[in-house]
Scaffold this active site. Structure first.
Site, PDB file in Angstrom:
ATOM      1  N   HIS A  57       7.032  -0.815 -23.550  1.00 58.86           N
ATOM      2  CA  HIS A  57       6.335   0.472 -23.363  1.00 58.86           C
ATOM      3  C   HIS A  57       7.271   1.468 -22.688  1.00 58.86           C
ATOM      4  CE1 HIS A  57       4.329   3.262 -20.595  1.00 58.86           C
ATOM      5  NE2 HIS A  57       3.324   3.323 -21.449  1.00 58.86           N
ATOM      6  N   ASN A  58       7.933   1.039 -21.623  1.00 55.86           N
ATOM      7  CA  ASN A  58       8.820   1.945 -20.900  1.00 55.86           C
ATOM      8  C   ASN A  58      10.037   2.324 -21.729  1.00 55.86           C
ATOM      9  OD1 ASN A  58       6.973   1.407 -18.869  1.00 55.86           O
ATOM     10  ND2 ASN A  58       8.518   1.213 -17.285  1.00 55.86           N
ATOM     11  N   VAL A  88       2.145   4.395  -2.644  1.00 53.25           N
ATOM     12  CA  VAL A  88       1.286   5.300  -3.408  1.00 53.25           C
ATOM     13  C   VAL A  88       0.539   4.557  -4.513  1.00 53.25           C
ATOM     14  CG1 VAL A  88       1.245   7.312  -4.913  1.00 53.25           C
ATOM     15  CG2 VAL A  88       2.711   7.313  -2.899  1.00 53.25           C
ATOM     16  N   GLU A 146       8.981   4.946 -23.945  1.00 49.80           N
ATOM     17  CA  GLU A 146       8.856   6.149 -23.108  1.00 49.80           C
ATOM     18  C   GLU A 146      10.205   6.856 -22.972  1.00 49.80           C
ATOM     19  OE1 GLU A 146       8.399   6.554 -18.372  1.00 49.80           O
ATOM     20  OE2 GLU A 146       6.726   5.519 -19.337  1.00 49.80           O
ATOM     21  N   LYS A 170       4.988  -4.331 -21.201  1.00 49.99           N
ATOM     22  CA  LYS A 170       5.161  -3.147 -20.346  1.00 49.99           C
ATOM     23  C   LYS A 170       6.619  -2.674 -20.372  1.00 49.99           C
ATOM     24  CE  LYS A 170       4.228  -0.050 -17.124  1.00 49.99           C
ATOM     25  NZ  LYS A 170       5.499   0.321 -16.508  1.00 49.99           N
ATOM     26  N   LEU A 186       0.813  -1.217   0.000  1.00 51.12           N
ATOM     27  CA  LEU A 186       0.000   0.000   0.000  1.00 51.12           C
ATOM     28  C   LEU A 186       0.843   1.262   0.000  1.00 51.12           C
ATOM     29  CD1 LEU A 186      -2.772  -1.209   2.478  1.00 51.12           C
ATOM     30  CD2 LEU A 186      -2.807  -1.251  -0.030  1.00 51.12           C
ATOM     31  N   ALA A 197      10.122  -4.743  -6.928  1.00 48.95           N
ATOM     32  CA  ALA A 197      10.525  -5.858  -7.791  1.00 48.95           C
ATOM     33  C   ALA A 197      11.743  -6.564  -7.210  1.00 48.95           C
ATOM     34  CB  ALA A 197      10.821  -5.357  -9.200  1.00 48.95           C
ATOM     35  N   SER A 246       0.550   0.954 -16.341  1.00 56.60           N
ATOM     36  CA  SER A 246       1.176   2.229 -16.697  1.00 56.60           C
ATOM     37  C   SER A 246       0.230   3.384 -16.445  1.00 56.60           C
ATOM     38  CB  SER A 246       1.580   2.222 -18.173  1.00 56.60           C
ATOM     39  OG  SER A 246       2.157   3.473 -18.516  1.00 56.60           O
TER      40      SER A 246
END
Length: 477
Positions: A187-188, A14, A191, A184, A12, A78, A130
């Site tokens: 994707h990064n 952010v 980015e 993903k 838990l 991770a 994302s």
């Protein structure tokens, strides 16, 4: 409801707190657990009125609070922390239950974890998420892997909380085991390239044209109304308009020019090297961050000679337009290389990945969301898929219309000493792709000379070797 939760969130921070709140906002009863109890207490105290939450102080109680098949989403660090949390959950769960890793795990770790968890009769889903903390709360783009069976349970939950574009949720079942985290990761990587290209555009306008950050903010605002419309262009304008409260200077001028990274861009490049797929724009973006983070070398190199970076500009508007076109062309190359890596990865690992669906779910929620993802969706939606995105008719024409400006910008930047590694490497890739013949023939001949690595001929079938240290006759290998 049975008085139990239909979904749970472990971790838990952010991201985890915001995702739990998002789930609660969409009518789900959410079990929540954090290794440190104060984080759970804070979520319930500050946001408990936003929906139905079932807090727990132990993993056993958390699992017991879930409906069957139990579904738990992990958002923890991770690596070892993820492995440890997975083991704790798996020890409490039963056959058919689902563990979802929503963090940025390396896809090969996900492949391993899925195999281990499957052997225990459980489902393991690696899901790329994302959108950052705002996306987690308001609607992210989600890239889940795992089995089709697990997606039947998980899919409707994720679809309810994902970003929506034209009423379509930005989530799809990517493929088995590590496919979600692989997509993903790429994707990064895209980015990284997108951000570097924007930074190079800013540098050209700032150092090359002598424009102030507020003026450049207006330019990015204007660009965001056209084919460059995207989240990253939008926030760039906001950042450049920001004034530092302490000094009154442009905010961008008080930020140390050392860009950090957390590993996904590096993984993208490392994986591309292993697959043998060129992602030059992404790799230059990663290396540019690495160079920025070498202050001692950069300070010592201050005495190295070169041009002063100022461009002799007679028509500011024409220069701004040239940079815009160079940015658009380079951006197309970065996305093309990323989609190539996904295609090559799917083939290597046996995934059936729908590239059109990937582009579609990136249209909203995620960091690289951009209007031209609609065009990428179209490119991969036809019966015949292009072997490269650059060969789709729309993108071929787009680069045709931009490449003269692209070449001028790269050439002029080089002449005056403004580094544009992502612009120039993207252009070199484009020229290499379209070249009728590459100098790789010489490299292969060299390899045969010193290592007997053999070669093929253009005029006959077979593999050959020249006896370089002998009479230099050619033999069939």
């Amino acid at each position: 409801m049975s008085g139990k939760a239909n979904i749970g969130v472990v971790g838990l921070g952010v991201m985890g707190s915001n995702l739990a709140r998002n789930l609660a906002h969409h009518g789900h009863t959410v079990a929540v657990y954090n290794r440190s109890a104060p984080a759970t207490e804070r979520l319930i105290r500050d946001h408990g009125s936003e929906g139905e939450f079932i807090p727990s102080t132990t993993i056993a109680d958390f699992v017991a609070s879930l409906e069957k098949p139990r579904t738990a989403i992990l958002l923890v660090k991770a690596g070892e922390a993820t492995d440890a949390t997975i083991k704790l959950l798996a020890d409490e769960m039963e056959e058919g239950d689902i563990i979802v890793d929503g963090g940025n795990s390396l896809f090969t770790d996900t492949i391993r974890r899925e195999r281990e968890i499957r052997e225990r009769g459980l489902h393991f889903v690696g899901a790329g998420v994302s959108g950052g903390e705002v996306g987690a709360l308001e609607g992210p783009s989600i890239m889940p892997g795992g089995t089709a069976e697990s997606y039947r349970t998980l899919g409707p939950i994720l679809e309810s909380i994902a970003a929506k574009v034209d009423g379509v949720p930005c989530v799809t079942h990517i493929g088995t085991d590590g496919a979600g985290h692989f997509v993903k990761m790429v994707h990064n990587g895209i980015e990284y390239a997108d951000m570097q290209l924007i930074a190079e555009s800013y540098d050209l306008l700032r150092r090359g044209a002598g424009l102030e950050p507020a003026e450049i903010a207006d330019i990015f605002d204007e660009w965001n109304r056209g084919e460059l419309n995207s989240y990253l262009v939008e926030i760039t304008a906001e950042v450049l308009r920001q004034v530092d409260a302490k000094t009154g200077r442009p905010f961008v001028d008080v930020v140390v020019d050392q860009a950090g990274m957390k590993g996904t861009g590096t993984w993208t490049v490392q994986t591309a090297l292993q697959l043998g797929v060129p992602v030059t724009g992404i790799s230059e973006a990663v290396f540019s961050r690495a160079l920025s983070s070498q202050p001692a070398q950069r300070a010592a190199a201050g005495s190295l000679r070169g041009p002063d970076g100022s461009l002799p500009i007679t028509d500011k508007d024409a220069f701004v337009e040239a940079v815009r076109r160079a940015l658009y062309a380079s951006k197309i190359v970065a996305y093309a290389q990323g989609f190539d890596e996904i295609a090559f990865g799917a083939e290597e690992y046996g995934w059936d990945i729908d590239l059109a669906a990937v582009a579609r779910i990136w249209r909203g929620g995620c960091i690289i969301r951009a209007i031209f993802l609609n065009r990428i969706t179209d490119a991969y939606s036809g019966r015949t898929k292009p072997v490269s995105m650059l060969l789709d008719d729309y993108f071929t024409k787009a680069i045709d219309g931009a490449q003269d400006a692209w070449r001028r910008v790269v050439a002029n930047a080089t002449l005056v000493g403004i580094p544009v590694p992502a612009f120039s490497s993207s252009l070199a890739y484009y020229d290499g792709l379209r070249a009728e013949r590459l100098p790789a023939s010489l490299i292969q001949a060299q390899r045969d000379y010193f290592g007997a690595h053999t070669y093929q001929r253009i005029d006959m079938a077979g593999t050959f070797h020249t006896l370089w240290s002998g009479d230099r006759t050619e033999i069939e290998a």
